[in-house]
Write an enzyme that holds these catalytic residues in place. Structure first.
Site, PDB file in Angstrom:
ATOM      1  N   SER A 167      -5.611  43.035  21.498  1.00 25.37           N
ATOM      2  CA  SER A 167      -5.309  42.545  20.149  1.00 25.37           C
ATOM      3  C   SER A 167      -6.480  41.705  19.644  1.00 25.37           C
ATOM      4  O   SER A 167      -7.605  42.194  19.612  1.00 25.37           O
ATOM      5  CB  SER A 167      -3.976  41.792  20.170  1.00 25.37           C
ATOM      6  OG  SER A 167      -3.501  41.549  18.870  1.00 25.37           O
ATOM      7  N   ASP A 311       2.372  51.386  18.107  1.00 28.61           N
ATOM      8  CA  ASP A 311       1.620  50.138  17.946  1.00 28.61           C
ATOM      9  C   ASP A 311       1.549  49.697  16.485  1.00 28.61           C
ATOM     10  O   ASP A 311       1.677  50.517  15.562  1.00 28.61           O
ATOM     11  CB  ASP A 311       0.197  50.352  18.478  1.00 28.61           C
ATOM     12  CG  ASP A 311      -0.548  49.067  18.802  1.00 28.61           C
ATOM     13  OD1 ASP A 311      -0.077  47.980  18.429  1.00 28.61           O
ATOM     14  OD2 ASP A 311      -1.600  49.167  19.443  1.00 28.61           O
ATOM     15  N   HIS A 338       2.523  47.595  20.621  1.00 31.45           N
ATOM     16  CA  HIS A 338       1.381  46.689  20.725  1.00 31.45           C
ATOM     17  C   HIS A 338       1.271  46.069  22.118  1.00 31.45           C
ATOM     18  O   HIS A 338       0.174  45.820  22.603  1.00 31.45           O
ATOM     19  CB  HIS A 338       1.506  45.588  19.666  1.00 31.45           C
ATOM     20  CG  HIS A 338       0.235  44.859  19.410  1.00 31.45           C
ATOM     21  ND1 HIS A 338      -0.945  45.498  19.049  1.00 31.45           N
ATOM     22  CD2 HIS A 338      -0.072  43.530  19.462  1.00 31.45           C
ATOM     23  CE1 HIS A 338      -1.897  44.604  18.890  1.00 31.45           C
ATOM     24  NE2 HIS A 338      -1.402  43.414  19.147  1.00 31.45           N
TER      25      HIS A 338
END
Length: 368
Positions: A167, A311, A338
């Site tokens: 991320s 995601d 995610h």
């Protein structure tokens, strides 16, 4: 005697499981057909032996507070080493910004059995590290220099250093590699695209319309009024967006390390860099215009991009990343979101550990 025999059997099992691993180093002994001979995974005893580590590391079970220098003074950041392997060392860059290493504790279930040494690390501002308040610290270039100082303190180099970023950590890892790739053995970009504007577009044009129309309408109404602190806004996000695209379980059932990391988030860092919206990046936030798509061909280091079907990030953009660096691989998690290291865990770690071993033994595909 029984305990000694049990320990010996465990060590032999680890060695047997690693029999197919080969070294990428030219100095490795060759087999009869000219291939590099296998280099075994460290024994159980060697993997857990702290005797070669600095005194502060041994004393604290692998934890070290590392001093870093910034334009606004000196601070300390928290790291924790797990295992020993002189060839395979992974530094984990957590997401957020402002989250913590805690969300990645699932690595404990997969990396030790592969003989991979790894480092948890709370970036400056995060829970176990110093938490200064000056907003001028929350810039991407300063974070890049922080990672470089941590690398030097941990004595990581191109013979062993794999940088993993998830991320926001993926943004930081890409930016670090663009400046310091000479220090890397491998790069892993997990669940992060190379363009924030394209991430925003995907959230609004693809993911948004998948929500129930009445839910999307209410979320966008709160965002239009910038009423992000309204409890109803977070209720809508947590009930409808998070379980589909962040981690595919009701938030109350999320694994305890993930819940703990969310509990410990530094909101000042998060809002300054990401903004208050949970549905993309707020315009005007530090990261809102970040885009390195044009720079991807500069990356020569072996690179793994991990994407997931559900995601918040477009998996096609993760594949694009892998195809446009010089030496890339794409790993797809069909059931993941995610946090695919939890909701598509077996697939996720199989691809991650295979990449690390392939790079180490020289079987990763040649550069394009």
């Amino acid at each position: 005697m029984t305990r000694a025999i049990y320990a010996l059997l465990l060590s032999l099992l680890l060695l047997a499981g690693a029999g197919c691993q080969e070294s990428a180093e030219s100095s490795a002994p060759a087999t009869a057909d000219g291939a590099a001979a296998p280099i075994p995974t460290p024994s159980l005893a060697a993997y857990h032996d702290p005797s070669g580590q600095p005194a502060d590391d041994r004393l604290s079970g692998g934890v070290r507070l590392i001093s870093i220098t910034t334009p606004l003074g000196n601070f300390k950041v928290w790291t924790k080493r797990v295992g020993n392997n002189p060839r395979l060392k992974v530094l984990i860059l957590h997401g957020g910004p402002g989250m913590t290493h805690e969300a990645y504790e699932a690595f404990d279930s997969y990396l030790p059995q592969e003989g991979i040494e790894y480092y948890y690390y709370d970036q400056l501002g995060s829970y176990n590290s110093d938490q200064p308040k000056d907003l001028k610290l929350w810039t991407l270039p300063r974070f890049v220099e922080e990672v470089e100082q941590v690398r030097r303190a941990l004595k990581l180099d191109s013979s062993n250093f794999f940088l993993f970023g998830h991320s926001w950590g993926g943004i930081l890892a890409m930016q670090y590699a663009l400046k310091y790739q000479q220090h890397l053995k491998g790069l892993v970009i997990s669940n992060m695209v190379p363009s924030i504007p394209e991430y925003d577009a995907y959230a609004h044009q693809v993911l948004g319309p998948k929500l129930k129309p009445e839910v999307l309408k209410e979320i966008l109404a709160f965002e239009a009024k910038k009423d992000y602190g309204n409890p109803r806004y977070m209720q809508l996000i947590e009930a409808n967006y998070y379980p589909e695209h962040v981690l595919r379980l009701p938030p109350a059932q999320w694994p305890e390390p993930v819940q703990r990391s969310f509990k410990h988030v530094n909101s000042q860092v998060y809002v300054s860099m990401q903004g208050q919206s949970e549905f993309g990046v707020t315009k005007g936030a530090v990261l809102s215009d970040w885009d390195v798509k044009a720079q991807l061909p500069q990356l020569k280091v072996p690179t793994l991009a991990i994407g997931a079907e559900h995601d918040t990030m477009d998996p096609a953009q993760m594949k694009y990343l892998a195809e446009h660096v010089q030496h890339g691989r794409y790993h797809y998690c069909p059931n993941g979101s995610h946090m695919a290291m939890y909701d598509d865990q077996q697939t996720y770690f199989k691809g991650l550990t295979a990449f690390i071993h392939d790079v180490d033994r020289g079987t990763f595909p040649a550069a394009k």
